[in-house]
Design a protein around this motif. Structure first.
Motif, PDB file in Angstrom:
ATOM      1  N   ALA A 136      -1.543 101.419  -7.365  1.00 35.61           N
ATOM      2  CA  ALA A 136      -2.409 102.107  -8.433  1.00 35.61           C
ATOM      3  C   ALA A 136      -1.361 102.828  -9.783  1.00 35.61           C
ATOM      4  O   ALA A 136      -0.634 103.495  -9.065  1.00 35.61           O
ATOM      5  CB  ALA A 136      -2.795 103.242  -7.670  1.00 35.61           C
ATOM      6  N   VAL A 137      -1.613 102.187 -10.695  1.00 36.46           N
ATOM      7  CA  VAL A 137      -1.134 102.395 -12.327  1.00 36.46           C
ATOM      8  C   VAL A 137      -1.602 103.171 -13.074  1.00 36.46           C
ATOM      9  O   VAL A 137      -3.230 102.482 -13.159  1.00 36.46           O
ATOM     10  CB  VAL A 137      -0.183 101.285 -12.412  1.00 36.46           C
ATOM     11  CG1 VAL A 137      -0.868 100.217 -13.311  1.00 36.46           C
ATOM     12  CG2 VAL A 137       0.477 101.463 -13.139  1.00 36.46           C
ATOM     13  N   PHE A 138      -1.093 104.407 -13.717  1.00 32.70           N
ATOM     14  CA  PHE A 138      -1.911 104.485 -14.638  1.00 32.70           C
ATOM     15  C   PHE A 138      -1.045 104.580 -15.870  1.00 32.70           C
ATOM     16  O   PHE A 138       0.248 104.492 -16.406  1.00 32.70           O
ATOM     17  CB  PHE A 138      -1.899 106.025 -14.557  1.00 32.70           C
ATOM     18  CG  PHE A 138      -2.400 106.746 -13.005  1.00 32.70           C
ATOM     19  CD1 PHE A 138      -3.858 107.209 -12.327  1.00 32.70           C
ATOM     20  CD2 PHE A 138      -1.221 106.264 -11.288  1.00 32.70           C
ATOM     21  CE1 PHE A 138      -3.829 107.401 -10.749  1.00 32.70           C
ATOM     22  CE2 PHE A 138      -1.530 106.837 -10.273  1.00 32.70           C
ATOM     23  CZ  PHE A 138      -3.214 107.285  -9.913  1.00 32.70           C
ATOM     24  N   VAL A 139      -2.227 103.891 -16.688  1.00 34.18           N
ATOM     25  CA  VAL A 139      -1.468 103.693 -18.010  1.00 34.18           C
ATOM     26  C   VAL A 139      -2.473 103.874 -19.485  1.00 34.18           C
ATOM     27  O   VAL A 139      -4.320 103.885 -19.333  1.00 34.18           O
ATOM     28  CB  VAL A 139      -2.102 101.995 -17.863  1.00 34.18           C
ATOM     29  CG1 VAL A 139      -1.178 101.285 -18.748  1.00 34.18           C
ATOM     30  CG2 VAL A 139      -1.211 101.060 -16.268  1.00 34.18           C
ATOM     31  N   CYS A 165      -8.246  89.758  -9.740  1.00 36.57           N
ATOM     32  CA  CYS A 165      -9.040  90.893  -8.954  1.00 36.57           C
ATOM     33  C   CYS A 165      -8.420  92.500  -9.678  1.00 36.57           C
ATOM     34  O   CYS A 165      -7.386  92.827  -8.956  1.00 36.57           O
ATOM     35  CB  CYS A 165      -9.961  90.287  -7.528  1.00 36.57           C
ATOM     36  SG  CYS A 165     -10.104  88.945  -7.201  1.00 36.57           S
ATOM     37  N   SER A 166      -9.398  93.272  -9.761  1.00 36.93           N
ATOM     38  CA  SER A 166      -8.855  95.007 -10.270  1.00 36.93           C
ATOM     39  C   SER A 166      -9.664  95.941  -9.830  1.00 36.93           C
ATOM     40  O   SER A 166     -11.058  95.450 -10.209  1.00 36.93           O
ATOM     41  CB  SER A 166      -7.711  95.194 -11.871  1.00 36.93           C
ATOM     42  OG  SER A 166      -8.212  94.320 -12.763  1.00 36.93           O
ATOM     43  N   TYR A 167      -9.590  97.185  -9.791  1.00 35.35           N
ATOM     44  CA  TYR A 167     -10.617  98.565 -10.724  1.00 35.35           C
ATOM     45  C   TYR A 167      -9.814  99.070 -11.140  1.00 35.35           C
ATOM     46  O   TYR A 167      -8.963  99.154 -11.081  1.00 35.35           O
ATOM     47  CB  TYR A 167     -11.176  98.905  -9.204  1.00 35.35           C
ATOM     48  CG  TYR A 167     -11.590  99.814  -8.785  1.00 35.35           C
ATOM     49  CD1 TYR A 167     -13.165  98.957  -9.598  1.00 35.35           C
ATOM     50  CD2 TYR A 167     -11.761 100.980  -8.971  1.00 35.35           C
ATOM     51  CE1 TYR A 167     -14.305 100.656  -9.116  1.00 35.35           C
ATOM     52  CE2 TYR A 167     -12.678 101.944  -8.937  1.00 35.35           C
ATOM     53  CZ  TYR A 167     -14.041 102.015  -9.435  1.00 35.35           C
ATOM     54  OH  TYR A 167     -14.969 103.038  -9.340  1.00 35.35           O
ATOM     55  N   ASN A 168     -10.881  99.434 -11.804  1.00 34.32           N
ATOM     56  CA  ASN A 168     -10.801 100.037 -13.540  1.00 34.32           C
ATOM     57  C   ASN A 168     -11.147 101.008 -13.292  1.00 34.32           C
ATOM     58  O   ASN A 168     -12.694 101.319 -13.777  1.00 34.32           O
ATOM     59  CB  ASN A 168     -10.248  99.423 -14.520  1.00 34.32           C
ATOM     60  CG  ASN A 168      -9.694  98.078 -14.064  1.00 34.32           C
ATOM     61  OD1 ASN A 168      -8.627  97.958 -14.474  1.00 34.32           O
ATOM     62  ND2 ASN A 168      -9.628  96.829 -14.359  1.00 34.32           N
ATOM     63  N   GLU A 194      -3.891 113.042 -22.117  1.00 32.79           N
ATOM     64  CA  GLU A 194      -3.669 111.432 -22.235  1.00 32.79           C
ATOM     65  C   GLU A 194      -5.064 110.864 -21.867  1.00 32.79           C
ATOM     66  O   GLU A 194      -4.938 110.432 -20.298  1.00 32.79           O
ATOM     67  CB  GLU A 194      -2.865 110.388 -22.536  1.00 32.79           C
ATOM     68  CG  GLU A 194      -2.660 109.087 -22.642  1.00 32.79           C
ATOM     69  CD  GLU A 194      -2.886 108.907 -24.207  1.00 32.79           C
ATOM     70  OE1 GLU A 194      -2.999 107.879 -25.222  1.00 32.79           O
ATOM     71  OE2 GLU A 194      -2.208 109.977 -25.342  1.00 32.79           O
ATOM     72  N   LYS A 195      -6.045 110.083 -22.168  1.00 36.20           N
ATOM     73  CA  LYS A 195      -6.817 108.600 -21.887  1.00 36.20           C
ATOM     74  C   LYS A 195      -6.278 108.196 -21.435  1.00 36.20           C
ATOM     75  O   LYS A 195      -5.029 106.498 -21.721  1.00 36.20           O
ATOM     76  CB  LYS A 195      -7.967 108.372 -22.776  1.00 36.20           C
ATOM     77  CG  LYS A 195      -8.264 109.306 -24.024  1.00 36.20           C
ATOM     78  CD  LYS A 195      -9.698 110.106 -23.061  1.00 36.20           C
ATOM     79  CE  LYS A 195     -10.493 110.950 -23.542  1.00 36.20           C
ATOM     80  NZ  LYS A 195     -11.157 112.684 -22.303  1.00 36.20           N
ATOM     81  N   GLU A 196      -6.355 107.387 -20.134  1.00 36.50           N
ATOM     82  CA  GLU A 196      -5.514 106.788 -19.498  1.00 36.50           C
ATOM     83  C   GLU A 196      -6.169 105.838 -18.301  1.00 36.50           C
ATOM     84  O   GLU A 196      -7.598 106.148 -18.787  1.00 36.50           O
ATOM     85  CB  GLU A 196      -4.402 107.022 -17.998  1.00 36.50           C
ATOM     86  CG  GLU A 196      -3.579 107.843 -19.573  1.00 36.50           C
ATOM     87  CD  GLU A 196      -2.643 108.719 -18.049  1.00 36.50           C
ATOM     88  OE1 GLU A 196      -1.593 108.903 -18.865  1.00 36.50           O
ATOM     89  OE2 GLU A 196      -2.692 109.021 -16.879  1.00 36.50           O
ATOM     90  N   VAL A 197      -6.058 104.528 -18.136  1.00 33.65           N
ATOM     91  CA  VAL A 197      -7.137 103.633 -16.739  1.00 33.65           C
ATOM     92  C   VAL A 197      -5.787 103.038 -15.675  1.00 33.65           C
ATOM     93  O   VAL A 197      -5.202 103.928 -15.474  1.00 33.65           O
ATOM     94  CB  VAL A 197      -7.397 102.523 -17.017  1.00 33.65           C
ATOM     95  CG1 VAL A 197      -8.398 101.732 -16.625  1.00 33.65           C
ATOM     96  CG2 VAL A 197      -8.537 102.331 -18.341  1.00 33.65           C
TER      97      VAL A 197
END
Length: 364
Positions: A136-139, A165-168, A194-197
């Motif tokens: 899980a990475v925060f971008v 395949c991913s979950y966002n 900051e708005k992140e995904v």
């Protein structure tokens, strides 16, 4: 072309990290930086095979079974393994072996057996566990697509027949940059939101470093926040054995005749006939008796492998037909997979199939 270039192709197909703990796959003799004059592919390496390579100006041997398998305390030429090593070194021949890692990949040894039999709807018989991880990475929202795609290109996000395949999950991250930092957004000394995904995806653990490198290369932050989780989910594209179906069901005796024809087996040992048709077929290249119960649980009509021992046949329990076509016979077409891997990237390269019969088992 150098030896390391061919090895890289093989290890992209079947990473060494997949091999069993007892195994010894990899480069066994030689130098990765050596230029290749010719390649000889074989199931095993013997002194005769090494001499064959010398005779045909092949300085690189690729084999399925490791030449150096047990511990070597000396190399004096007292047995054929030591003679093979000495002969290879004297003639500057490199030897690379790829064994149980090649057994486990989706289009490896057992897949080739299924292909020869003509099976359809193939899947791994015993999927590997404890090989998958999730990251899980925060971008920041502005870079989510770039980072996500870089992870996919590195091999993340493969689930069965689906990729990317991913979950966002949208959210908001906070941080405060110190005086020694160089923040992408925000001001030093002030807490920034900051708005992140949050991007989550899975991958086989042998790809971890490659995926992390892809993230670090494309992520805009100086310090990347990410979590890694170990998963217990089985990896359905990695494991031992395969199972599939014939186009049409056939009688047991006709199926054994098919095996004898396709694998050139002089003799096939089998458990008692159950007087039922064969449709669902489980296979395992090499020594696969440990998968008999798995084949039964999968409702296979027959299990095909080699090296079945006396007491293993009792495991049939009138539920499955067990057919032993021989260890060598079950793996003989592995050389074709080697050839295809080499030719895919090097269609004009000089590759020879060994003509030496290295099957030590003879029948009367």
């Amino acid at each position: 072309m150098k030896i390391k270039d061919i090895i890289n192709s093989f290890e992209e197909f079947a990473p060494l990290s997949l091999q069993e703990e007892y195994d010894n796959s990899g480069l066994q003799v030689g130098n990765l930086e050596k230029e290749i004059s010719g390649i000889l592919i074989s199931l095993d390496v013997t002194s005769e095979v090494v001499q064959e390579a010398i005779d045909h100006n092949c300085n690189f041997i690729i084999a399925h079974h490791p030449l150096i398998f047990n511990k070597l305390r000396k190399i004096t030429g007292s047995d054929d393994i030591e003679k093979s090593i000495i002969l290879a070194i004297k003639n500057d021949i490199s030897i690379y072996c790829t064994h149980t890692n090649f057994d486990k990949v989706n289009q490896g040894v057992s897949y080739k057996i299924c292909e020869k039999i003509g099976l359809k709807n193939l899947k791994i018989l015993s999927p590997e566990k404890n090989i998958l991880e999730k990251i899980a990475v925060f971008v920041p929202t502005s870079h989510a697509d770039i980072v996500r795609n870089s992870m996919f290109e590195a091999g993340a996000g493969q689930i069965g027949n689906y990729d990317n395949c991913s979950y966002n999950l949208q959210g908001e991250g906070s941080f405060r940059a110190s005086n020694n930092s160089n923040p992408f957004v925000g001001k030093i000394g002030e807490t920034h939101f900051e708005k992140e995904v949050r991007i989550e995806t899975i991958y086989p653990k042998y790809l971890r470093n490659k995926i992390l490198q892809a993230i670090f290369k494309t992520h805009p932050y100086e310090e990347v926040a990410y979590d890694i989780y170990k998963l217990e989910n089985p990896h359905n594209n990695i494991g031992l054995g395969m199972i599939g179906e014939l186009e049409q069901e056939i009688a047991e005796i006709d199926f054994l005749k098919l095996l004898k024809e396709k694998f050139n087996s002089t003799i096939i040992k089998h458990s008692e006939f159950l007087n039922k048709k064969i449709k669902k077929v489980a296979v395992c290249g090499g020594s696969g008796a440990f998968l008999i119960n798995t084949a039964k649980s999968s409702k296979a009509d027959v299990f095909v492998s080699g090296d079945i021992k006396f007491h293993d046949y009792f495991l049939a329990e009138k539920q499955i037909l067990i057919a032993d076509i021989g260890h060598f016979e079950s793996e003989q077409f592995t050389k074709e997979i080697f050839y295809d891997i080499i030719m895919k990237k090097n269609p004009n390269f000089a590759v020879r199939f060994s003509e030496k019969n290295i099957n030590p088992i003879k029948t009367f």
